[in-house]
Enzyme design. Sequence first.
Site, PDB file in Angstrom:
ATOM      1  CE  LYS A  68      -3.733   2.104   2.746  1.00 19.38           C
ATOM      2  NZ  LYS A  68      -4.671   1.835   3.846  1.00 19.38           N
ATOM      3  CG  ASP A 168      -5.928   4.381  11.808  1.00 23.00           C
ATOM      4  OD1 ASP A 168      -5.142   3.469  12.159  1.00 23.00           O
ATOM      5  OD2 ASP A 168      -6.712   4.250  10.856  1.00 23.00           O
TER       6      ASP A 168
END
Length: 566
Positions: A68, A168
């Site tokens: 990613k 996060d």
Amino acid sequence: MIVGIDLGTTNSLISVFRNGQTELIPNALGHLLTPSAISLADDGMILVGLPARERQATHSHLTATAFKRWMGTDHNIKLGKQSMRAEELSALVLKALKADAEAWLGESVTEAVITVPAYFNDVQRKATQAAGRLAGLKVERLLNEPTAAGLAYGLQERTDHATFLVFDLGGGTFDVSVLEYFDGVVQVRASAGDTRLGGEDFVQVLRDWFIEAAPDLNAKEKAGLAEDGALWHAAEQAKRDLTEHEMTTMRLQCLDRSVVLELTRAEYERRCAGLLQRLRRPLERALMDAKLEPSSLTEIVLVGGASRMPMIRQMVTRLFARLPLRTINPDETVARGAAIQAALKARDAALDELVLTDVMPYSLGVVVTEEVDGRRYDDRFSPIIERNTAVPVSRVQTYSTVQDGQTLIILDVRQGESPLGSENLLLGTLEVSIPPKPRGHIGVNVRFSYDVNGLLEVEAHVPATGKTIQSVIQRNADVMTEIEIKIALEKIKALKIHPRDKQENAYLIARAKRLYEDRLGRERQDISHALTRFEALLDSQDEVLIRQHNREFKSYLDSIDKSFVL
Ligand code: ADP
Ligand code: MG
């Protein structure tokens, strides 16, 4: 049914909203988390998920993880002779998740909401959409990950009014969002982040430390070790041990000997000081943009697996002078939020009262020449939409010519916060023809429109000619073209994907091979025998016997391998 997908750097999840609630869908192994890993097996088949990640230690040149990080670049990742873009590898993960959902739901799945880091730029977002298309999924919406977490939190806690910060920290990215929840309306106030900072960087600290501390290694051996997948596995294990314990032992086979080193949590944390420092900036920026003091937040919500590390919790506690919320599952929240967004799209009656507004976390503008005190300065950035504006949004700005007789205006569209145009990310260019006039006498109205997915459209209107040029942005070279997508679709179709119902066997074999390489002596022999027996049985194709033996083989491996699974 529209599904929600958390396409993570490390792990991915798929979920649906049914009967008024979110439901996470297990994969063929029965796990909710599917590692975002792809490996080319010895028989030429593609392995996805846990069996692929097991091969990271033993077949690193045939295995891809953390791809990613390459989304939206033309970087090619090698799997043996195959060469793949991050979009293609991600598509293989998405295809596996889609198959899991179809098996679970008993219907075909063709539409999805996919989450992306809030801080993903236009190019990375387009890459994620392309990955969806390559997997046979219509991407109904790209949803920012912390916003997804906020949606799930809002629905779970159902307070009347709360202002909260979502922190996060995943495997490869760090995202911060400040959200406000009021009477069913979830509103994102500000987002910030770092797309190159995550749990993997903490693993890297441990790898570097091990190589540095390992005695009697020459430069070549050290370089070899840096590439060794087994070192990654050992470092990942050590990182998780240090979440639970004050001390860990890292053990690795280097050439013909075992290197065993001990590390304390305190020393590890000292070595991570630089990383912790990098976490602070997005936090400060998000609060500043939201015009909030840390003390006015109702709650700090920690998500992402790496937020489990004690040093992260301590940093957050110190910075905000309070303990973060503990009732949210850090692994699952984003996927649940994606399912909620999918249900909102599908207009599920259970969510009638829920409304979401989001922001775009970066500024968009064009590069201009500016005149200050009669002097001209090139390469200035002129923002048209400033960061943390609510989406969707459309804004117009007028620019005029700088030279006499100029017949062309080149709009150089960029994203970022630097005052220098060239330091911001190039999204594309748009050429606008104009009639020759004295400088400053001809203008062009430039309209920027962001949609809810965070994707940009540009329109240029020249009043003098009445002409409008729309969105024929010359693509950034890193965005896949229509033709490239078609070719990739064919390429993926031609790949042989390991059958879903044989996933467990592939996992056990890959795991046994890793353990064989890891162990010595008697134990190694035992592993080898068990593996040979299992492989022979697979050849027999006797399904009942295979299933029985599969369970035995698994409990044997469980008994000798206490390392992390997910
Ligand atoms: P992503 O969203 O990027 O896929 P996740 O939220 O699944 O990532 O988090 C993965 C990261 O969390 C990995 O770097 C992993 O090592 C880390 N992680 C998971 N559990 C722990 C733990 N107990 N201690 C430390 N790090 C952990
Ligand atoms: Mg994540």
